[in-house]
Design a protein around this motif. Structure first.
Motif, PDB file in Angstrom:
ATOM      1  N   ALA A  21      -4.121  11.474  -4.216  1.00 22.55           N
ATOM      2  CA  ALA A  21      -4.197  10.013  -4.165  1.00 22.55           C
ATOM      3  C   ALA A  21      -3.066   9.453  -3.311  1.00 22.55           C
ATOM      4  CB  ALA A  21      -4.132   9.442  -5.572  1.00 22.55           C
ATOM      5  N   ALA A  22      -1.890  10.098  -3.388  1.00 21.87           N
ATOM      6  CA  ALA A  22      -0.754   9.647  -2.589  1.00 21.87           C
ATOM      7  C   ALA A  22      -1.054   9.811  -1.098  1.00 21.87           C
ATOM      8  CB  ALA A  22       0.492  10.432  -2.968  1.00 21.87           C
ATOM      9  N   GLU A  23      -1.637  10.940  -0.723  1.00 21.76           N
ATOM     10  CA  GLU A  23      -1.971  11.160   0.688  1.00 21.76           C
ATOM     11  C   GLU A  23      -2.942  10.094   1.191  1.00 21.76           C
ATOM     12  OE1 GLU A  23      -3.964  14.460   3.715  1.00 21.76           O
ATOM     13  OE2 GLU A  23      -3.606  14.979   1.608  1.00 21.76           O
ATOM     14  N   THR A  24      -3.930   9.762   0.367  1.00 21.01           N
ATOM     15  CA  THR A  24      -4.887   8.725   0.744  1.00 21.01           C
ATOM     16  C   THR A  24      -4.177   7.390   0.961  1.00 21.01           C
ATOM     17  OG1 THR A  24      -6.661   9.815  -0.480  1.00 21.01           O
ATOM     18  CG2 THR A  24      -6.952   7.483   0.021  1.00 21.01           C
ATOM     19  N   GLY A  25      -3.238   7.072   0.071  1.00 20.00           N
ATOM     20  CA  GLY A  25      -2.509   5.814   0.178  1.00 20.00           C
ATOM     21  C   GLY A  25      -1.607   5.756   1.388  1.00 20.00           C
ATOM     22  N   PHE A  26      -0.868   6.858   1.666  1.00 26.21           N
ATOM     23  CA  PHE A  26       0.014   6.876   2.842  1.00 26.21           C
ATOM     24  C   PHE A  26      -0.807   6.761   4.126  1.00 26.21           C
ATOM     25  CE2 PHE A  26       3.048   9.430   0.036  1.00 26.21           C
ATOM     26  CZ  PHE A  26       3.884   8.340  -0.197  1.00 26.21           C
ATOM     27  N   GLN A  27      -1.940   7.427   4.166  1.00 25.11           N
ATOM     28  CA  GLN A  27      -2.797   7.355   5.343  1.00 25.11           C
ATOM     29  C   GLN A  27      -3.329   5.931   5.535  1.00 25.11           C
ATOM     30  OE1 GLN A  27      -5.922  10.273   5.430  1.00 25.11           O
ATOM     31  NE2 GLN A  27      -6.390   9.881   7.576  1.00 25.11           N
ATOM     32  N   ALA A  28      -3.681   5.281   4.418  1.00 26.55           N
ATOM     33  CA  ALA A  28      -4.161   3.902   4.505  1.00 26.55           C
ATOM     34  C   ALA A  28      -3.077   2.997   5.081  1.00 26.55           C
ATOM     35  CB  ALA A  28      -4.591   3.414   3.128  1.00 26.55           C
ATOM     36  N   ALA A  29      -1.826   3.224   4.672  1.00 29.52           N
ATOM     37  CA  ALA A  29      -0.719   2.403   5.182  1.00 29.52           C
ATOM     38  C   ALA A  29      -0.555   2.598   6.689  1.00 29.52           C
ATOM     39  CB  ALA A  29       0.572   2.754   4.456  1.00 29.52           C
ATOM     40  N   THR A  30      -0.695   3.841   7.162  1.00 31.46           N
ATOM     41  CA  THR A  30      -0.556   4.078   8.603  1.00 31.46           C
ATOM     42  C   THR A  30      -1.701   3.442   9.383  1.00 31.46           C
ATOM     43  OG1 THR A  30      -1.763   6.198   8.529  1.00 31.46           O
ATOM     44  CG2 THR A  30       0.639   6.252   8.194  1.00 31.46           C
ATOM     45  N   GLN A  31      -2.858   3.355   8.745  1.00 29.65           N
ATOM     46  CA  GLN A  31      -3.994   2.722   9.415  1.00 29.65           C
ATOM     47  C   GLN A  31      -3.824   1.205   9.466  1.00 29.65           C
ATOM     48  OE1 GLN A  31      -7.141   4.271   6.990  1.00 29.65           O
ATOM     49  NE2 GLN A  31      -7.395   6.144   8.220  1.00 29.65           N
TER      50      GLN A  31
ATOM     51  N   THR B  94       0.835  -1.200   0.000  1.00 34.20           N
ATOM     52  CA  THR B  94       0.000   0.000   0.000  1.00 34.20           C
ATOM     53  C   THR B  94       0.873   1.255   0.000  1.00 34.20           C
ATOM     54  OG1 THR B  94      -1.770  -1.120   1.203  1.00 34.20           O
ATOM     55  CG2 THR B  94      -1.763   1.281   1.286  1.00 34.20           C
ATOM     56  N   TYR B  95       1.909   1.248   0.815  1.00 30.45           N
ATOM     57  CA  TYR B  95       2.840   2.372   0.873  1.00 30.45           C
ATOM     58  C   TYR B  95       3.533   2.588  -0.476  1.00 30.45           C
ATOM     59  CZ  TYR B  95       7.313   4.670   1.549  1.00 30.45           C
ATOM     60  OH  TYR B  95       8.397   5.484   1.401  1.00 30.45           O
ATOM     61  N   ARG B  96       3.993   1.497  -1.076  1.00 31.25           N
ATOM     62  CA  ARG B  96       4.702   1.618  -2.356  1.00 31.25           C
ATOM     63  C   ARG B  96       3.789   2.160  -3.451  1.00 31.25           C
ATOM     64  NH1 ARG B  96      10.419   0.176  -2.174  1.00 31.25           N
ATOM     65  NH2 ARG B  96      10.636  -0.848  -0.164  1.00 31.25           N
ATOM     66  N   ALA B  97       2.546   1.707  -3.454  1.00 31.66           N
ATOM     67  CA  ALA B  97       1.595   2.202  -4.453  1.00 31.66           C
ATOM     68  C   ALA B  97       1.362   3.697  -4.255  1.00 31.66           C
ATOM     69  CB  ALA B  97       0.284   1.435  -4.345  1.00 31.66           C
ATOM     70  N   ALA B  98       1.300   4.133  -2.999  1.00 28.72           N
ATOM     71  CA  ALA B  98       1.112   5.559  -2.718  1.00 28.72           C
ATOM     72  C   ALA B  98       2.322   6.363  -3.175  1.00 28.72           C
ATOM     73  CB  ALA B  98       0.881   5.752  -1.219  1.00 28.72           C
ATOM     74  N   TYR B  99       3.511   5.792  -2.975  1.00 30.44           N
ATOM     75  CA  TYR B  99       4.731   6.495  -3.410  1.00 30.44           C
ATOM     76  C   TYR B  99       4.734   6.674  -4.937  1.00 30.44           C
ATOM     77  CZ  TYR B  99       9.586   7.735  -4.089  1.00 30.44           C
ATOM     78  OH  TYR B  99      10.729   8.383  -4.455  1.00 30.44           O
ATOM     79  N   GLN B 100       4.275   5.650  -5.648  1.00 26.60           N
ATOM     80  CA  GLN B 100       4.194   5.767  -7.104  1.00 26.60           C
ATOM     81  C   GLN B 100       3.227   6.874  -7.507  1.00 26.60           C
ATOM     82  OE1 GLN B 100       3.181   1.786  -8.364  1.00 26.60           O
ATOM     83  NE2 GLN B 100       5.301   1.073  -8.315  1.00 26.60           N
ATOM     84  N   LYS B 101       2.137   6.990  -6.776  1.00 29.82           N
ATOM     85  CA  LYS B 101       1.190   8.084  -7.039  1.00 29.82           C
ATOM     86  C   LYS B 101       1.871   9.434  -6.804  1.00 29.82           C
ATOM     87  CE  LYS B 101      -2.602   5.640  -7.841  1.00 29.82           C
ATOM     88  NZ  LYS B 101      -3.320   5.692  -9.137  1.00 29.82           N
ATOM     89  N   TYR B 102       2.629   9.533  -5.735  1.00 27.00           N
ATOM     90  CA  TYR B 102       3.341  10.779  -5.421  1.00 27.00           C
ATOM     91  C   TYR B 102       4.329  11.126  -6.541  1.00 27.00           C
ATOM     92  CZ  TYR B 102       6.363  14.127  -3.044  1.00 27.00           C
ATOM     93  OH  TYR B 102       7.090  15.243  -2.722  1.00 27.00           O
TER      94      TYR B 102
END
Length: 389
Positions: free
Chosen positions: A326-336, A311-319
């Protein structure tokens, strides 16, 4: 069964419709008539052959395409009729060919081999008949390979190439058995031949390269790797992983064995196996950037969970693609998913900071610093976010 494509079309074309019988040869007027017993025998053979052809057509219509089997009543009757024709006229090439074609179409490979051998004793080993007979050798070879009889398999694949030098499947598997037997020079020659016949096959290119370097690994490791590759292609992933691991144990310098084991372990969610594979791989000379990346991925996955890291890696790709929301949503999902994942908190702080959401950034950076006090970058930006600048 692994049948060569077009086998049904070839056999159907060769057997032909029921009306395509061999017309009895006309006798010259001055010739002496044959004895009645011989005439009766010849008529019986022709009648049996006609019956075999008729039953063949009925079998093709009655059963689903591709399901032909000698145990199906119509096919069994067709084969019996062909045997009767051959018994009545054992030297007749047409009847010998008919019998061989029926056994081939139903996948009765051993009987088909014997039948084609009998036919070729009465007719030239050329043309479409030779190509059909080659598919029989291919199937016998593949069956021997799956029974773990590599020497027998190699003989069948070699026979296939003698009958049909342009058979890409037989060249491919002849190369594979040569490679697994440690005959690396022969394997390279056969892979080159297979690539000439099928130049777009990337797997052939891959294995040709493997054949060139296999001498450094030895037959045991190479054979384990080859078998594992086949298991992976067939969807037997757990078995394939065990095979790649075996290859790596047999030859610790086997770069591709470690790499394939690592990739497959990640697919299976086996983070410990992935970590072991990529740790060993990165200890060898010249690891790639992808190898280093996957080592980090496996390390973090072992600590925080593979799905969290993905999940984190996918968010980084969005960033990286500029999709900050979309990246913020993904990073937040990883922290959850795992609140202990410091890196995810740090990047959540970053995207919020860049969006001038200083309060949100300060919250995220504070969590990152609490989890990893050595993260100086997060500590620096935490102060800036708290100051609102």
């Amino acid at each position: 069964m692994h049948r060569t494509p077009l086998l049904f079309a070839l056999t159907a074309a060769l057997i032909g419709p029921a009306s395509a019988q061999t017309t009895p040869a006309q006798t010259a007027p001055a010739a002496t008539p044959a004895p009645t017993s011989l005439l009766t025998q010849g008529q019986g053979a022709a009648q049996a052959a006609a019956e075999a052809r008729d039953l063949t057509l009925k079998a093709r219509s009655a059963y689903p395409k591709g399901s032909a089997n000698i145990d199906q009543p119509l096919w069994k009757q067709a084969a019996a009729a062909a045997e009767t024709a051959v018994a009545a006229a054992p030297g007749n090439p047409d009847y010998l060919k008919l019998r061989a074609q029926i056994y081939t179409e139903v996948g009765f490979w051993r009987q088909a081999e014997l039948a084609w051998n009998a036919y070729f004793r009465a007719a030239p080993t050329t043309g479409p008949e030779a190509r059909v007979a080659a598919t029989v050798q291919y199937n016998l070879g593949y069956a021997a390979y799956t029974r773990n009889q590599p020497d027998e398999a190699a003989k069948f694949f070699a026979s296939c190439l003698q009958l049909d030098p342009d058979s890409a499947p037989c060249a491919t598997w002849a190369a594979r058995t040569a490679l697994e037997a440690g005959n690396y020079t022969q394997a390279q020659t056969l892979y080159a031949r297979a690539l000439t016949l099928n130049p777009a096959d990337k797997t052939l290119t891959y294995f040709q390269g493997l054949a060139q370097s296999a001498g450094r690994y030895g037959p045991a490791a190479t054979r384990a790797f080859s078998r594992a590759y086949g298991d992976r292609d067939a969807g037997r992933k757990t078995q394939a992983l065990a095979g790649f691991q075996e290859a790596a144990r047999s030859a610790p310098n086997f770069t591709e064995a470690h790499r394939e084991a690592g990739r497959l372990a990640l697919e299976l969610g086996n983070t410990q196996a992935a970590l072991d594979a990529y740790t060993a791989l990165n200890a060898l000379p010249n690891p790639t950037a992808a190898d280093r990346f996957n080592l980090t991925l496996a390390t973090e996955a072992q600590q925080y969970g593979l799905s969290v890291v993905q999940t984190y890696r996918a968010a980084y790709q969005k960033y990286a693609a500029g999709e900050k929301a979309a990246a913020e949503t993904g990073f937040q999902a990883a922290t959850q998913q795992n609140p202990r994942y410091a890196k995810a908190w740090a990047w959540l702080g970053r995207v919020r900071y860049e969006a001038k959401n200083y309060a949100g950034a300060a919250e995220a950076y504070a969590r990152a610093v609490a989890l990893d006090p050595t993260d100086r970058s997060s500590a620096y930006y935490l102060k800036l976010a708290q100051q609102g600048k």
